[in-house]
Design an enzyme around this catalytic site. Structure first.
Site, PDB file in Angstrom:
ATOM      1  CG  ASP A 163      -2.020   1.027   1.168  1.00 25.03           C
ATOM      2  OD1 ASP A 163      -2.444   1.373   0.046  1.00 25.03           O
ATOM      3  OD2 ASP A 163      -2.468   1.488   2.232  1.00 25.03           O
ATOM      4  CG  ASP A 189      -0.164   1.310   7.444  1.00 19.24           C
ATOM      5  OD1 ASP A 189      -0.272   0.172   7.965  1.00 19.24           O
ATOM      6  OD2 ASP A 189      -1.131   1.940   6.990  1.00 19.24           O
TER       7      ASP A 189
END
Length: 352
Positions: free
Chosen positions: A222, A245
């Site tokens: 992502d 993340d």
């Protein structure tokens, strides 16, 4: 409390949603359970999938506590993410991974799985600066070198079935799309997925290249600008990008971690891609056949994103932040975007 399975968590009413119990006191109690004592200052950070808080400890240190969405990942999948982050940091790739506390990176408190990471500041990178893009490309190559060293065992694969077909079938099977738009959306979605499945781009040598032809590696998964934090260089030359993340880390083609950094018209995207790959190839070769996957991957993300919003709708944070979702106008806009993507997938791929 046992974490709710995915469908139950998604369809619970607002007051029953697991995160309704996650109060500031719960966050501080969770931190104290692993020997970290907050001074009471908490700040919620931008995150929809999980709940993430910056906490200031009694000694002034700041940490980030991440409470995983109940039912989304298994313990084995979360630990695999943590292990990947540890491999990256061991290879001196500037990724931010969880701290080892009491001999573990994953902890449990009152039904929530959570981890704690060091706080790292920074801002989004200036992606109109080709030197910045080249720098990011170098680090992406280093991430992928680590990612290619061994496979994920538990985390999912980014493919046509999981991102595209499963998302389409769930949306239609749960009557999420208004009746006045459902048929048009299904038609365009089916056309788009069929194009992706049929290997629409032919190589000069006469063969075809599709998602299933790419060599799968472990990815960030992502890698959009919000997941890259940039700090200016100091007098010792320290600074630049660091990656945060890894929650969506999965297996897929290398180009998945590049295309979300592109924007603008075709000429702009071509120049941006060139800078990224120039940096990337200083550390690792890049299979340019994967450039044919950029628009198929963008299309799969478009379909998956609508399903993701719908699955999370009973989490109160989603209606508050996505009030436009679910209306006939929203879905008509999705139809238009699918039509645009069908056209884009039939154009010549970007060249770099």
């Amino acid at each position: 409390m046992t974490p709710l399975p995915p469908d139950t968590a998604a369809n619970a009413s607002n007051d029953q949603h697991p995160y309704a119990r996650l109060t500031p006191d719960q966050v501080l109690d969770a931190l104290s359970s692993v020997g970290l004592y907050g001074d009471g200052r908490l700040m919620a950070l931008s995150s929809y999938e999980n709940r993430v808080y910056q906490a200031t400890l009694e000694d002034g240190q700041r940490v980030v506590a991440k409470f995983y969405r109940p039912g989304r990942w298994s313990e084995a999948q979360i630990l695999e993410e943590h292990a990947f982050a540890a491999e990256l940091m061991a290879a001196e790739v500037p990724a931010v991974g969880p701290l080892v506390l009491n001999g573990a990176t994953l902890h449990q408190h009152d039904g929530f799985a959570f981890s704690v990471s060091p706080w790292r500041g920074g801002r989004q990178p200036e992606l109109d600066d080709f030197e910045v893009l080249e720098w990011i490309g170098r680090f992406l190559a280093r991430i992928h070198t680590v990612g290619a060293a061994q496979p994920f065992v538990h985390r999912p694969v980014l493919d046509l079935q999981t991102f595209g077909q499963a998302s389409r079938d769930w949306l239609l099977g749960n009557d999420i799309i208004p009746l006045d738009v459902a048929a048009a959306w299904k038609t365009q979605c089916d056309i788009a997925l069929e194009l992706i499945a049929k290997n629409i781009h032919q190589e000069r040598g006469g063969g075809y290249f599709s998602l299933k032809d790419a060599i799968p590696i472990r990815l960030h998964g992502d890698c959009h600008p919000g997941n890259i934090l940039w700090t200016p260089l100091d007098e010792w030359g320290r600074g630049g990008p660091h990656f945060v993340d890894l929650d969506d880390a999965r297996t897929g083609p290398a180009v998945q971690d590049l295309w979300m950094l592109l924007s603008g018209d075709r000429r702009q995207r071509t120049h941006q891609l060139g800078a990224l790959i120039d940096g990337y190839e200083q550390f690792r070769s890049f299979d340019r056949r994967e450039l044919a996957l950029i628009e198929p991957l963008r299309t799969l993300r478009l379909i998956h994103y609508s399903a993701w919003l719908a699955r999370r709708w009973q989490d109160p944070i989603f209606p508050a932040n996505f009030p436009w979702f679910g209306s006939s106008d929203y879905w008509r806009g999705q139809v238009d975007m699918l039509i645009e993507q069908i056209e884009a997938m039939q154009e010549e791929p970007l060249v770099a």
